[in-house]
Scaffold this active site. Structure first.
Site, PDB file in Angstrom:
ATOM      1  N   GLU A  38       5.126   4.550   3.397  1.00  0.00           N
ATOM      2  CA  GLU A  38       4.654   5.965   3.888  1.00  0.00           C
ATOM      3  C   GLU A  38       5.708   6.748   3.765  1.00  0.00           C
ATOM      4  O   GLU A  38       6.870   6.488   4.437  1.00  0.00           O
ATOM      5  CB  GLU A  38       4.197   5.633   5.181  1.00  0.00           C
ATOM      6  CG  GLU A  38       3.782   7.383   5.955  1.00  0.00           C
ATOM      7  CD  GLU A  38       2.753   8.038   4.929  1.00  0.00           C
ATOM      8  OE1 GLU A  38       3.106   9.333   4.726  1.00  0.00           O
ATOM      9  OE2 GLU A  38       1.667   7.415   4.700  1.00  0.00           O
ATOM     10  N   LYS A  64      -4.215  21.366  -8.396  1.00  0.00           N
ATOM     11  CA  LYS A  64      -3.715  22.014  -9.466  1.00  0.00           C
ATOM     12  C   LYS A  64      -2.898  21.454 -10.354  1.00  0.00           C
ATOM     13  O   LYS A  64      -2.242  20.444 -10.208  1.00  0.00           O
ATOM     14  CB  LYS A  64      -2.692  22.882  -8.704  1.00  0.00           C
ATOM     15  CG  LYS A  64      -3.548  23.757  -7.420  1.00  0.00           C
ATOM     16  CD  LYS A  64      -2.602  24.942  -6.807  1.00  0.00           C
ATOM     17  CE  LYS A  64      -3.376  25.665  -5.769  1.00  0.00           C
ATOM     18  NZ  LYS A  64      -2.379  26.599  -5.115  1.00  0.00           N
ATOM     19  N   GLU A 115       0.895  -1.214  -0.029  1.00  0.00           N
ATOM     20  CA  GLU A 115      -0.094   0.007   0.091  1.00  0.00           C
ATOM     21  C   GLU A 115       0.907   1.111   0.113  1.00  0.00           C
ATOM     22  O   GLU A 115       1.777   1.382   0.786  1.00  0.00           O
ATOM     23  CB  GLU A 115      -0.916   0.207   1.261  1.00  0.00           C
ATOM     24  CG  GLU A 115      -1.753   1.412   1.243  1.00  0.00           C
ATOM     25  CD  GLU A 115      -2.627   1.365   2.632  1.00  0.00           C
ATOM     26  OE1 GLU A 115      -3.849   2.159   2.523  1.00  0.00           O
ATOM     27  OE2 GLU A 115      -2.342   0.781   3.761  1.00  0.00           O
ATOM     28  N   ASN A 130      10.032   6.982  -0.121  1.00  0.00           N
ATOM     29  CA  ASN A 130       9.253   7.777  -1.121  1.00  0.00           C
ATOM     30  C   ASN A 130       9.136   6.682  -2.453  1.00  0.00           C
ATOM     31  O   ASN A 130       9.922   6.139  -2.917  1.00  0.00           O
ATOM     32  CB  ASN A 130      10.142   8.854  -1.824  1.00  0.00           C
ATOM     33  CG  ASN A 130       9.576   9.800  -2.692  1.00  0.00           C
ATOM     34  OD1 ASN A 130       8.738   9.273  -3.376  1.00  0.00           O
ATOM     35  ND2 ASN A 130       9.859  10.997  -2.610  1.00  0.00           N
ATOM     36  N   ASP A 181      -3.487  11.907  -1.996  1.00  0.00           N
ATOM     37  CA  ASP A 181      -3.431  13.289  -2.050  1.00  0.00           C
ATOM     38  C   ASP A 181      -3.612  13.556  -3.604  1.00  0.00           C
ATOM     39  O   ASP A 181      -2.989  13.089  -4.495  1.00  0.00           O
ATOM     40  CB  ASP A 181      -1.918  14.024  -1.812  1.00  0.00           C
ATOM     41  CG  ASP A 181      -2.004  15.412  -1.633  1.00  0.00           C
ATOM     42  OD1 ASP A 181      -2.780  16.030  -2.376  1.00  0.00           O
ATOM     43  OD2 ASP A 181      -1.292  15.993  -0.873  1.00  0.00           O
ATOM     44  N   TYR A 227      -9.417   7.405   6.649  1.00  0.00           N
ATOM     45  CA  TYR A 227      -9.993   8.651   6.120  1.00  0.00           C
ATOM     46  C   TYR A 227     -11.404   8.008   5.369  1.00  0.00           C
ATOM     47  O   TYR A 227     -12.330   8.895   5.177  1.00  0.00           O
ATOM     48  CB  TYR A 227      -9.076   8.819   4.846  1.00  0.00           C
ATOM     49  CG  TYR A 227      -7.962   9.730   5.247  1.00  0.00           C
ATOM     50  CD1 TYR A 227      -8.286  11.180   5.555  1.00  0.00           C
ATOM     51  CD2 TYR A 227      -6.637   9.546   5.190  1.00  0.00           C
ATOM     52  CE1 TYR A 227      -7.337  12.085   5.951  1.00  0.00           C
ATOM     53  CE2 TYR A 227      -5.599  10.468   5.401  1.00  0.00           C
ATOM     54  CZ  TYR A 227      -5.953  11.893   5.906  1.00  0.00           C
ATOM     55  OH  TYR A 227      -4.892  12.780   6.187  1.00  0.00           O
ATOM     56  N   GLU A 228     -11.199   7.055   4.938  1.00  0.00           N
ATOM     57  CA  GLU A 228     -12.625   6.304   4.207  1.00  0.00           C
ATOM     58  C   GLU A 228     -13.766   6.338   5.199  1.00  0.00           C
ATOM     59  O   GLU A 228     -14.983   6.772   4.818  1.00  0.00           O
ATOM     60  CB  GLU A 228     -12.454   4.865   3.902  1.00  0.00           C
ATOM     61  CG  GLU A 228     -13.511   4.441   3.014  1.00  0.00           C
ATOM     62  CD  GLU A 228     -13.348   2.872   2.349  1.00  0.00           C
ATOM     63  OE1 GLU A 228     -14.186   2.365   2.123  1.00  0.00           O
ATOM     64  OE2 GLU A 228     -12.025   2.384   2.492  1.00  0.00           O
ATOM     65  N   THR A 265     -10.153   2.554   5.221  1.00  0.00           N
ATOM     66  CA  THR A 265      -9.042   3.222   5.961  1.00  0.00           C
ATOM     67  C   THR A 265      -9.532   4.176   6.928  1.00  0.00           C
ATOM     68  O   THR A 265     -10.906   4.459   7.030  1.00  0.00           O
ATOM     69  CB  THR A 265      -8.193   4.036   5.072  1.00  0.00           C
ATOM     70  OG1 THR A 265      -8.880   5.090   4.343  1.00  0.00           O
ATOM     71  CG2 THR A 265      -8.029   3.086   3.690  1.00  0.00           C
ATOM     72  N   ASP A 288     -12.336   9.295  -2.407  1.00  0.00           N
ATOM     73  CA  ASP A 288     -13.589  10.195  -2.160  1.00  0.00           C
ATOM     74  C   ASP A 288     -13.537  11.317  -3.125  1.00  0.00           C
ATOM     75  O   ASP A 288     -14.459  12.072  -3.227  1.00  0.00           O
ATOM     76  CB  ASP A 288     -13.796  10.462  -0.714  1.00  0.00           C
ATOM     77  CG  ASP A 288     -12.834  11.641  -0.378  1.00  0.00           C
ATOM     78  OD1 ASP A 288     -11.778  11.680  -0.696  1.00  0.00           O
ATOM     79  OD2 ASP A 288     -13.461  12.777   0.194  1.00  0.00           O
TER      80      ASP A 288
END
Length: 215
Positions: free
Chosen positions: A69, A122, A44, A96, A118, A193-194, A191, A154
């Site tokens: 991460e 832009k 992941e 990274n 993320d 966030y989910e 997750t 999302d």
């Protein structure tokens, strides 16, 4: 959202090499030696606080998992979760994603998960999106032929962009859901966030994209 700095994070990570992999470049082609069992490896990218990767490891003991991460101040939360869970088939990597081909041989990773990445909305930041073509090339380099990316977000804009990016790269879209939590998809592991976004009424988008042989 501003990331709270944790100056002690690096030291804590170094205290737990049994959970956070060090010197990944020395493991290229030998990741099976990191885990108790030699079995498929799923990674992941952007593992955050580690809920998804830890629960996936619990639910699928015949698969090895690695949470990648970049932020030290974030990965320490995932580390706390791993220490508490004591799951043998999951590890963490503070690195990274652009460097993944330095760490993994072709086909050494069986699947890539991208969860709530993320969106970098832009246009000038397009190349930073984890579904941009240069990142797709990175995943292709470490996955086997016909390897898959499983993607959740999302953010409708990022989802639409990603579907276009996958298709432009020549990938096969095997599964697309515009409202995951109201679909027939089974076995979804959320997750942090989910859960947060879905409780607010946000739709969750999901797709599975498969690389195809070129030429």
């Amino acid at each position: 959202m501003r990331l709270r700095n944790k100056p002690w994070a690096k030291e804590k990570i170094e205290q737990y090499p049994q959970y956070v992999v060090t010197a990944p470049e020395e493991l290229k082609g030998k990741w099976n030696t990191v885990y108790e069992a030699n079995q498929p490896l799923h990674i992941e990218i952007g593992t955050g606080k580690g809920r998804f990767i830890t629960e996936m490891a619990k639910a699928n003991p015949s698969i090895n998992y690695l949470g990648v991460e970049l932020q030290e101040s974030v990965i320490v939360s995932a580390l706390d979760r791993l220490i508490e869970a004591e799951v043998p088939n999951v590890k963490l990597l503070n690195a990274n994603a652009v460097n993944l081909p330095q760490y993994f041989a072709k086909g050494e990773v069986s699947r890539v998960y991208l969860n709530f990445s993320d969106p970098w909305p832009k246009t000038r930041h397009e190349k930073r999106r984890l579904t941009y073509k240069s990142f797709l090339k990175i995943y292709e380099d470490i996955l086997p032929e016909h390897g898959e990316i499983h993607f959740k977000t999302d953010n409708q804009g990022l989802f639409e962009y990603s579907l276009t990016s996958f298709s432009a790269y020549g990938m096969l879209l095997k599964y697309v859901s515009l409202d995951l939590h109201n679909s027939l998809f089974e076995g979804n592991i959320m997750t942090e966030y989910e859960e947060k976004f879905s409780e607010k009424g946000n739709r969750i988008y999901r797709c599975e994209a498969q690389f195809q042989k070129k030429g």
